[in-house]
Design a protein around this motif. Structure first.
Motif, short mmCIF file in Angstrom:
data_model
loop_
_atom_site.label_atom_id
_atom_site.label_comp_id
_atom_site.label_asym_id
_atom_site.label_seq_id
_atom_site.Cartn_x
_atom_site.Cartn_y
_atom_site.Cartn_z
N ALA A 182 47.88 83.54 68.82
CA ALA A 182 46.66 83.33 68.03
C ALA A 182 46.17 84.68 67.52
O ALA A 182 46.36 85.72 68.17
CB ALA A 182 45.59 82.67 68.90
N GLN A 196 40.97 83.42 65.43
CA GLN A 196 41.11 82.19 66.20
C GLN A 196 40.54 82.34 67.62
O GLN A 196 39.89 81.44 68.13
CB GLN A 196 42.58 81.79 66.28
CG GLN A 196 43.16 81.32 64.94
CD GLN A 196 44.66 81.13 65.00
OE1 GLN A 196 45.39 81.97 65.53
NE2 GLN A 196 45.13 80.02 64.45
N GLU A 238 36.73 82.45 67.37
CA GLU A 238 36.19 81.11 67.09
C GLU A 238 36.21 80.24 68.34
O GLU A 238 35.26 79.52 68.63
CB GLU A 238 37.00 80.46 65.97
CG GLU A 238 36.49 79.08 65.58
CD GLU A 238 37.30 78.46 64.45
OE1 GLU A 238 37.00 77.30 64.08
OE2 GLU A 238 38.23 79.12 63.95
N ARG A 239 37.33 80.30 69.08
CA ARG A 239 37.44 79.48 70.28
C ARG A 239 36.39 79.90 71.32
O ARG A 239 35.80 79.04 71.99
CB ARG A 239 38.83 79.62 70.88
CG ARG A 239 38.99 78.93 72.24
CD ARG A 239 38.85 77.43 72.13
NE ARG A 239 39.94 76.83 71.41
CZ ARG A 239 41.10 76.45 71.98
NH1 ARG A 239 41.27 76.58 73.27
NH2 ARG A 239 42.04 75.91 71.24
#
Length: 259
Positions: free
Chosen positions: A20, A24, A27-28
Motif C-alpha cells: 500500500a 492508502q 486513509e485507512r
C-alpha cells in the motif's frame, strides 16, 4: 502513546493484504499523511515494513523472522497443561495431550483421573496409531497424499473387535474425523476404555496437537462420556487460541462445569 502504538500496529494487517502507498495507509488510519509517514518510518527502521522502489510499503522480513522464531519457541505442552488440569478437575477423568512426530503419535502430557482405576499410558510412549482418538485427529489433518501413503504402510492389529481392520476403513474414519472436527475411540484399543478427543490448532489452522479424555466403562459409559464432548472441544479451542496468540474473548471462556 497508546494511540500511537495502536495506529502503528494497525498498519501491519493492512499491509498483510498487499503493498500500500502512503495515501492508502493514511486513509485507512484516518490520519494526515505526515503522521502515517512517521509511523511507517519507525516500522521501517525496525524491519517490520519495507519500502519498495515504487514507493509502496509491504511487510518487512524482520516481521517474518520474529514470527518464525516465536513459533519455534512455542511449547504446546506448557500452554496446554493448565487447561488440561482444569478440565481434569471438572470431570475427574484422565486427560492426554499428544503430537505427531516422525510417523508416530506420542503422548507428551497426562493428567491422571481422580478415581482408583488408572490407564496404562505414559508420557513419551507412542499411542496405538490406528485406533487412538488423538492419532485420528493428528493424521486426519495431514495432506491427502501423505495420509494415504501412511495408511498403506501401517499395520492394523485387531486389539478388540472394534479395532479398525485395514487402510480403507482407516482412511474412511479419518475423513469423518476431518469433517466433524473431533474423534473417538470407543473400545477400539481396550474393550473397557472409551475416549473422546479434539484438535489443537495453530495460527494457520493446522492441527499441532490433540487432546483427549479417557475413562473406563466401570466409571462412565460411552454415551455418558460423549456428553462431555462440548466441554472437551471448548478446552481444545481455548488452548488453540492461546497457542496461536489470538485475542481472548471472555464470552468463549468455558465456565466450571460439574462432573
Amino acid at each position: 502513546m497508546s494511540q500511537t502504538v495502536d495506529r502503528a500496529l494497525s498498519i501491519l494487517p493492512l499491509l498483510a493484504q498487499g503493498p500500500a502507498d502512503l495515501g492508502q495507509v493514511a486513509e485507512r488510519l484516518g490520519v494526515h499523511k505526515s503522521t502515517a509517514l512517521r509511523l511507517l518510518r519507525t516500522l521501517h527502521e525496525h524491519g517490520l515494513v519495507y519500502r519498495q522502489q515504487d514507493q509502496r510499503y509491504r511487510l518487512g522480513a524482520r516481521l517474518f523472522a520474529l514470527a518464525q522464531e516465536a513459533v519455534e519457541n512455542l511449547d504446546v505442552r506448557e500452554i496446554a497443561h493448565p487447561h488440561l488440569v482444569s478440565l481434569n478437575e471438572q470431570i475427574g477423568h484422565t486427560v492426554h495431550l499428544a503430537v505427531y512426530e516422525e510417523s508416530e503419535v506420542l503422548y507428551i502430557d497426562k493428567v491422571e483421573s481422580r478415581y482408583p482405576v488408572r490407564m496404562y499410558s505414559r508420557i513419551g510412549k507412542p499411542v496405538a496409531i490406528t485406533v487412538a482418538a488423538v492419532a485420528k485427529l493428528l493424521l486426519a489433518d495431514l495432506p491427502e497424499p501423505e495420509r494415504r501413503a501412511l495408511a498403506q504402510k501401517l499395520d492394523y492389529p485387531m486389539y478388540t473387535s472394534r479395532s479398525i481392520p485395514n487402510a480403507a476403513a482407516f482412511l474412511k474414519e479419518l475423513a469423518v474425523v476431518r469433517e466433524q472436527g473431533w474423534a473417538t475411540d470407543l473400545g477400539g484399543h481396550e474393550e473397557s476404555i472409551n475416549c473422546i478427543g479434539a484438535p489443537i490448532r495453530g495460527a494457520d489452522g493446522r492441527v499441532v496437537a490433540a487432546m483427549s479424555v479417557s475413562a473406563p466403562n466401570v466409571v462412565v459409559t460411552a454415551e455418558e462420556l460423549l456428553t462431555l464432548l462440548p466441554l472437551v472441544r471448548r478446552t481444545a479451542d481455548a488452548i488453540s487460541r492461546e497457542y496461536s496468540g489470538a485475542v481472548p474473548d471472555s464470552k468463549t471462556v468455558p465456565p466450571k462445569e460439574a462432573p
